[in-house]
Design an enzyme around this catalytic site. Structure first.
Site, short mmCIF file in Angstrom:
data_model
loop_
_atom_site.label_atom_id
_atom_site.label_comp_id
_atom_site.label_asym_id
_atom_site.label_seq_id
_atom_site.Cartn_x
_atom_site.Cartn_y
_atom_site.Cartn_z
N ASP A 8 0.76 -1.16 0.09
CA ASP A 8 0.00 0.06 -0.01
C ASP A 8 0.85 1.07 0.02
O ASP A 8 2.24 1.04 0.36
CB ASP A 8 -0.83 -0.19 1.34
CG ASP A 8 -1.74 1.03 1.47
OD1 ASP A 8 -2.35 1.49 0.45
OD2 ASP A 8 -1.80 1.80 2.41
N ASP A 10 -0.10 5.37 0.96
CA ASP A 10 -0.50 6.16 2.07
C ASP A 10 -0.42 5.26 3.54
O ASP A 10 -1.20 4.36 3.60
CB ASP A 10 -2.06 6.63 1.76
CG ASP A 10 -1.99 7.83 1.14
OD1 ASP A 10 -1.55 8.80 1.37
OD2 ASP A 10 -2.77 7.80 0.11
N ASP A 163 -1.97 -0.54 5.93
CA ASP A 163 -1.87 0.38 7.38
C ASP A 163 -3.35 0.71 7.60
O ASP A 163 -3.51 0.92 8.78
CB ASP A 163 -1.09 1.41 7.13
CG ASP A 163 -1.87 2.64 6.33
OD1 ASP A 163 -2.50 3.64 6.92
OD2 ASP A 163 -2.18 2.41 5.29
#
Length: 220
Positions: A8, A10, A163
């Site tokens: 991922d 961000d 996250d």
């Protein structure tokens, strides 16, 4: 056996939540609406712009608001921004080991490219999968499955780093070994969403053991 690391963007390859929190704070303040980090994490973190803006600001042009929000975000993210600690070292190791790498993100394409340039990691990735460019975005596993198709790897040969709960659900459902990055959420929140392990960042002492474990599982 071929392996791949799927990232991922961000909150995973860079700590971007403070920028997003600040930009959304501007939108709320301009409208005289109450705002807090709790609102951000409950209503915004990990969600699509197409879902966020109609819910937060009904009656306004959601597409125009999303474009303005992303432009403000890019303006705050300058070249030389540090990546997540240990990210470059892990990508260097992937290059030495011959592991394939990809970014799998719900961020808009312009944002994703801007973020990778700003943190100096754009040269590492030939595969960039954007959720909105897939048939279905995260939390559906389709973006991760698309990355696997492009890289020519099987789910059991992949490690995915996420996250957010939405992203973690996508990674876990794809069949990859999903590792949570605790840049914004507590470990238990990521495990609830399917994380098999959690680390603070890519310098976490637990990561080498997790990579060794995956090597053993994918070669057995």
């Amino acid at each position: 056996m071929t392996k791949a690391l799927l990232f991922d963007l961000d909150g995973t390859l860079l700590v971007s939540d403070p920028l997003h929190i600040a930009v959304f704070g501007e939108f709320f303040a301009e409208r005289g609406l109450p705002y807090s980090e709790e609102i951000y994490h409950r209503k915004i973190h990990g969600a699509h712009n197409a879902e966020i803006f109609p819910q937060l600001f009904p009656g306004e042009d959601a597409q125009a608001l999303a474009a303005e929000k992303e432009a403000r975000f890019r303006a705050r993210l300058s070249p030389g921004t540090p990546p997540m600690p240990g990210a470059k070292e892990l990508l260097d190791r992937a290059a030495r080991e011959g592991w394939a790498v990809a970014v799998v993100t719900n961020a808009p394409h312009d944002n994703a490219e801007h973020m990778l340039r700003a943190i100096g990691l754009d040269a590492y990735f030939d595969v960039l999968v954007i959720g909105d460019e897939c048939a279905r975005g995260k939390p559906d596993p389709e973006p991760y499955l698309e990355a696997m198709r492009r890289l020519g790897v099987r789910p059991q040969e992949c490690i995915a780093f996420e996250d957010s709960q939405s992203g973690m659900r996508a990674a876990s459902r794809s069949g990859a070994f999903a590792i949570g990055i605790c840049s914004g959420l507590a470990p238990d929140r990521l495990r609830e969403a399917g994380a098999k392990a959690t680390i603070t960042d890519f310098r976490d002492d637990a990561l080498p053991g997790l990579l060794a474990r995956i090597e053993g599982e994918t070669t057995s």
